[in-house]
Design a protein around this motif. Sequence first.
Motif, PDB file in Angstrom:
ATOM      1  N   THR A 123       8.835  44.851 -54.581  1.00 19.67           N
ATOM      2  CA  THR A 123      10.077  44.201 -54.979  1.00 19.67           C
ATOM      3  C   THR A 123       9.952  43.639 -56.389  1.00 19.67           C
ATOM      4  OG1 THR A 123       9.404  42.064 -54.062  1.00 19.67           O
ATOM      5  CG2 THR A 123      10.507  43.612 -52.573  1.00 19.67           C
ATOM      6  N   ASP A 124      11.091  43.150 -56.894  1.00 23.44           N
ATOM      7  CA  ASP A 124      11.084  42.570 -58.229  1.00 23.44           C
ATOM      8  C   ASP A 124      10.215  41.318 -58.286  1.00 23.44           C
ATOM      9  OD1 ASP A 124      12.702  41.223 -56.542  1.00 23.44           O
ATOM     10  OD2 ASP A 124      14.470  41.171 -57.840  1.00 23.44           O
ATOM     11  N   LEU A 125      10.224  40.511 -57.234  1.00 18.56           N
ATOM     12  CA  LEU A 125       9.407  39.299 -57.220  1.00 18.56           C
ATOM     13  C   LEU A 125       7.923  39.637 -57.213  1.00 18.56           C
ATOM     14  CD1 LEU A 125      11.404  37.067 -54.698  1.00 18.56           C
ATOM     15  CD2 LEU A 125      11.386  36.937 -57.195  1.00 18.56           C
ATOM     16  N   GLN A 126       7.536  40.639 -56.431  1.00 20.10           N
ATOM     17  CA  GLN A 126       6.131  41.026 -56.392  1.00 20.10           C
ATOM     18  C   GLN A 126       5.676  41.590 -57.728  1.00 20.10           C
ATOM     19  OE1 GLN A 126       6.339  43.704 -53.056  1.00 20.10           O
ATOM     20  NE2 GLN A 126       5.616  42.163 -51.608  1.00 20.10           N
ATOM     21  N   LEU A 127       6.512  42.419 -58.348  1.00 26.14           N
ATOM     22  CA  LEU A 127       6.160  42.964 -59.654  1.00 26.14           C
ATOM     23  C   LEU A 127       6.030  41.841 -60.679  1.00 26.14           C
ATOM     24  CD1 LEU A 127       5.651  45.379 -61.471  1.00 26.14           C
ATOM     25  CD2 LEU A 127       8.123  45.601 -61.792  1.00 26.14           C
TER      26      LEU A 127
END
Length: 454
Positions: free
Chosen positions: A53-57
Amino acid sequence: MAAGSFFVPLSVLLVLGVPWRAASSQQVPVLLWSSESSLWSSQPSTYAGHVTTDLQLGQYLDAALSNGPRNVLLFLQEKLSIEDFTAFGGVYGNKQDSAFPNLENIMESSPSSLVLPAVDWYAANILPTYLKEKLGVSPLHVDQSTLLELRLNESIPSLLIVRLPYVNSAGSMAAKDVLRANDEVIGQVLSTLKSEGVPYTALLTALWPSRVNRDNDLVVGSFGRQLLATATPTPTYPPLSFNMTQSVPCILFWASNITVFMGGQDLDLTNETFRTSSSITKDSFCNTTNAMLVLNYNNDLKIAFIMEYRRYPVSARDWFTLNRVEIFNGTVNATFLAPQVSAPSNYSYHCEFVSSLPLHGPLLVQNTSKTSPTANWRLTITDFQIQAFNVTGMSFSYASDCAGFFSPGIWMGLVTTLLFVFILTYGLHMVMSLKTMDRFDDPKGPSISVPQTE
């Protein structure tokens, strides 16, 4: 933008023309490496279907930007998918026929490296904007010639972007040549930085996936969309692997649930399978043509997956098949045939349910007589994925899924469309069949005379 976050307002996405609804079905790979060691202490989940996800990236990038070099190099390709690495990469360390020899050497020799096979497409698209805000500098688009003229400073942050094309073509060899040319550009640029002794952190990703996969979330029936409030959380344990040697594993297996019905009770073997020591696979073996994954449990219970590698002349391709699944419980055993479980040899096989229950469209057919003591044994594996040949690491290759293309929703749409076409065709036929009258009464004929009598 908050630290560790990759959030972009919806209004910004609409202004930029980003089709944010397609993000769930389009992913691109992101490869990160750096001249600084120990930048990424946590590795991403590699189980089947995981999308970063964007948060993980954002968390992975924050770790690199906070602790690593401030010179960031972004290789931005027009189109790229993880399937390109599977189709055109080297096999078992053979880089002579690979389209990515420089990239493979870089990822192996870099002090820090991280591979994210599937990242939300919109998160990768806004990488230049995100890096610009985090570094506080404007991006500079460079190529090899302009890079030679630059003088980078270790204490001053910089963001360099190198554009790499991907030309769509009718043949796979042409696409491979383009990828190999891009790989040479990556090697030349990094050689220039290395010769100058400049520490750096590099990323490789794409604006679009070169191959868009079918979105399984839109399939109804047993594969239907679930409400977020009631959806079962996806387990996060890595796939189970078996190694004949200490190098690359030769068998990978993953499932979210394994249940065996025997002796009048259901046995949930999931935790015992994936959260125990590697001795669970002690009786397994593999070679170039045959493989057997044996799962050893307590009370003399074993489950064996027998697979075979063969070439089918009709398709002119190598395939692997799951010939049968055997369950041993002491001296009693049950055999389940699996004639439909097969995939190309360089793919993995995935299915939502591999079961002997008719409810799930049984892929496992029990090969016992009705009088056998194992006639009532059942086996159900949820989110089943296995790969026994051409395994290159701890992550699965592209999955050949058992779900058919024509889902119930598609069939309903086709039937409804055909019904409307039939009604329209019948109406046009009726209209075209109308005929005008060929005879009319003459209003100017002789008048009627009525004789008068006195």
